[in-house]
Design a protein around this motif. Structure first.
Motif: not given
Lengths: 429, 429
Positions: A255, A330, A332, A340, A346, A348-351, A353-357
């Motif tokens: 990532d 991210e 992770c 959150l 930020a 965009a916030i990715f939550l 282990h399976y929401a890669p940028e």
């Protein structure tokens, strides 16, 4: 390639300072050249567009014309794969669904002889700049055009520079056609921005210009700002990954590298509570970089701006992230939803282990045009909001105005604005 | 004083051109002086603030300090009338009520292992510039601070230049106190903008600067834009009144004059379907002007930019108004609600014979900070939206990512971004 540092008191200030001093290009170096181009477009219109296209893009379009034809769009469809078409249609569905939720409605309220409201109107016309050449990104067409479409913008125009054969990237044309964009012109650079801002015989002027571009395009957008509205001027891409011991170093490294490949000025920062994970990520980064096509860009970006930062707990990680205000963040960690609420700044916030940028870049639905360089402290992702505008609405009947007439006159009087006061007074004489 | 013109085909284009060529100040003339001030503030901080305050405002605050004390606020209350206090409190209630309706909430949606959302966070700190001297406007404090307060901004700072005795206008201090603003500094001009943007020992830096000011302040805001966010740079005020035979010429004239008194560059335009009304308004304008305190400003503004335009029907009037995109639009017609839907571009719309523009300036509730110079085609009134920012939120679980992994990889591949592709790939090896 990535420097590791342990975050302690005095270190933190130095680190923040260093992170903020990322190199940026100075627009002033390009202003004169760009102004010359804009002036010429504003005076000679299409002629200037054709001349600059010949000069900069190496193709004479005076016979074929600037506007993309239906035949060219048909040809583009024959050049893309079925997989691409399926992928772009899924992306369009998801992005449209997300942006539909941003739609705002006009509202009105009334009480005792008054009515107040906020009327929403779409911006009438919008121009989308799409870079050409090796950086022809269909996803950029979607992310800029879909919020405009959802907002109800009537006229969406796309401009993008042609290659030496006078052609455009098939993926970009297909993306535009899928969105119903009919007005596409083969013109790029500062001259395209000039055409959109001032209008020419072929290209009618627009109210707002959005979309990424090189330094000439960005400088031109700054120069025409005021005649028309523009979107944010984007800086180099950034990712900040926060991870605890639950993270997989392979995923984290991949990532980080996905942003480092954009640009030598891109920044990839990794903050972790686990020293072991920090070490493992450093190893993975080196290993994966070796196999990447854009290896030389990645290496430069990591050497310049890559960082692995060790912190004592996740709270400290989030505090640091809020200071940095990254474009992409991210989380992770084992329990991302619990963090959150603490995230203040930020894009965009990715939550998890399976929401890669890259999922967000292409397909999840939210916009990938995001505030960079710490501006997430005050800016938002591109949204439907950027393509509408509001008007306040005020109605009072005579009785309602009479009730507040003294208060209005007192305030106007205090400010020494007697003609303001008079406009109330004459109504009750 | 107001030129009358009959709107016919060719005339219309010339008129629009003329209306748009209103004089504006060139920022470039002030850039050097302003940059010198900003640089000094960024290097020497408070010392520069004190020196410039001595130089420009004629008062040495080195002993008394820059920050307004509680005693000074108490004193201000003793100086304002009860009528003023009642009026300002009513205004605060109405403005707060209206802006509460603009509040947006974070939202989240989930389906099949995914969650998407839009998280709303207030901007952490905002600086409000309030002009001093003869243009000390308490209403400006309300209109800039209330949307910030409703948005949830934690730190609201006010800066305003002191007079030669080192004092501030009582009405401005009372307005600030009524809104709970505790951090008020006696500093104005470009130096105040520098302090808010870069921070000094006394004044901590903010994330966004709003509020009107003179040309030095406006230039300084443009210069610091990027370090911090700013609001719109306001141009001179404008009113456009559309009226049919149902209108009272006295009211129309008074409303036109209320904007003409702001500034020699202000514009007051009257569009009517009734030739008789046009004549009557011209007579009334002359009659009322003679009695106004700010007569000489009003006369210059009307001679330069005042216009009475005759049109064949209200539809033509609205079309012209949409082209002009006025800051303030009054629909002084028999059935204003029937026209509302046709209005596309206007900052604030006032309906009927008893909603004069000054009602909106002070007390009705909507914001009086509005887009000028035709920018209502793409800008909106100042609102709660200007004091919040959004973050996109993306969560996918493993299964949900697996479902779309091929599409994301196809799109990344098309764009030549293989590290993007890799970040999906490593998760399924």
């Amino acid at each position: 390639m990535m420097k590791t540092m342990d975050l302690k008191g005095p270190e933190k200030d130095r680190l923040l300072k260093e992170l903020k001093e990322r190199g940026t290009v100075d627009f002033k170096d390009y202003q004169d050249a760009v102004q010359t181009i804009l002036d010429k477009v504003s005076v000679t219109g299409d002629q200037a567009l054709l001349e600059y296209t010949k000069q900069f893009d190496g193709i004479d379009l005076s016979a074929k014309g600037l506007k993309v034809t239906e035949e060219e769009v048909d040809e583009a469809y024959s050049l893309v794969s079925e997989e691409f078409l399926r992928a772009i249609r899924l992306a369009i569905d998801n992005i449209t669904d997300y942006h539909e939720k941003q739609r705002q409605n006009s509202w009105f309220t009334s009480s005792e002889g008054t009515m107040l409201g906020q009327k929403i109107t779409p911006i009438a016309s919008v121009g989308i700049y799409v870079p050409g050449g090796t950086a022809a990104y269909p996803s950029s067409v979607l992310m800029n055009a879909i919020p405009a479409k959802v907002a109800g913008v009537e006229r969406i125009v796309m401009v993008t520079p042609p290659n030496k054969e006078g052609k455009l990237a098939a993926g970009v044309l297909v993306a535009a056609k899928e969105l119903g964009i009919e007005e596409i012109y083969k013109v790029g650079g500062a001259q395209a921005i000039g055409a959109l801002a001032y209008g020419t015989n072929t290209i009618a002027k627009v109210n707002k210009i959005v979309g990424p571009g090189n330094i000439y395009v960005a400088t031109a957008k700054r120069e025409v700002y005021g005649y028309v509205d523009i979107d944010m001027i984007a800086g180099p891409s950034e990712i900040l990954v926060i991870a605890d011991a639950s993270a997989n170093p392979k995923y984290v490294a991949a990532d980080l590298l996905s942003q480092a490949e954009h640009d030598e000025l891109s920044s990839a920062i990794f903050i972790t509570t686990s020293e072991d994970l920090g070490k493992a990520v450093a190893v993975e980064v080196a290993k994966q970089t070796a196999k990447l096509e854009r290896k030389s860009i990645v290496e430069k970006s990591l050497i310049n701006y890559g960082k692995i930062i060790l912190v004592k707990d996740l709270e400290e990680a989030i505090d640091l992230s809020n200071e940095i205000a990254p474009e992409h963040l991210e989380l992770c960690v084992e329990k991302p939803f619990e963090l959150l609420d603490q995230v203040k700044n930020a894009g965009a916030i990715f939550l998890g282990h399976y929401a890669p940028e890259p999922l967000g870049d292409y397909l999840a639905g939210p916009n990938h045009v995001l505030p960079t360089s710490g501006t997430a402290k005050f800016y938002s992702p591109l949204s439907v909001e950027d393509f509408i505008k509001k008007s306040s609405v005020i109605y009072y009947n005579q009785k309602a105005l009479e009730k507040v007439k003294n208060e209005v006159m007192t305030l106007a009087e205090t400010e020494g604005l007697t003609a303001h006061k008079n406009s109330i007074k004459v109504r009750f004489e």
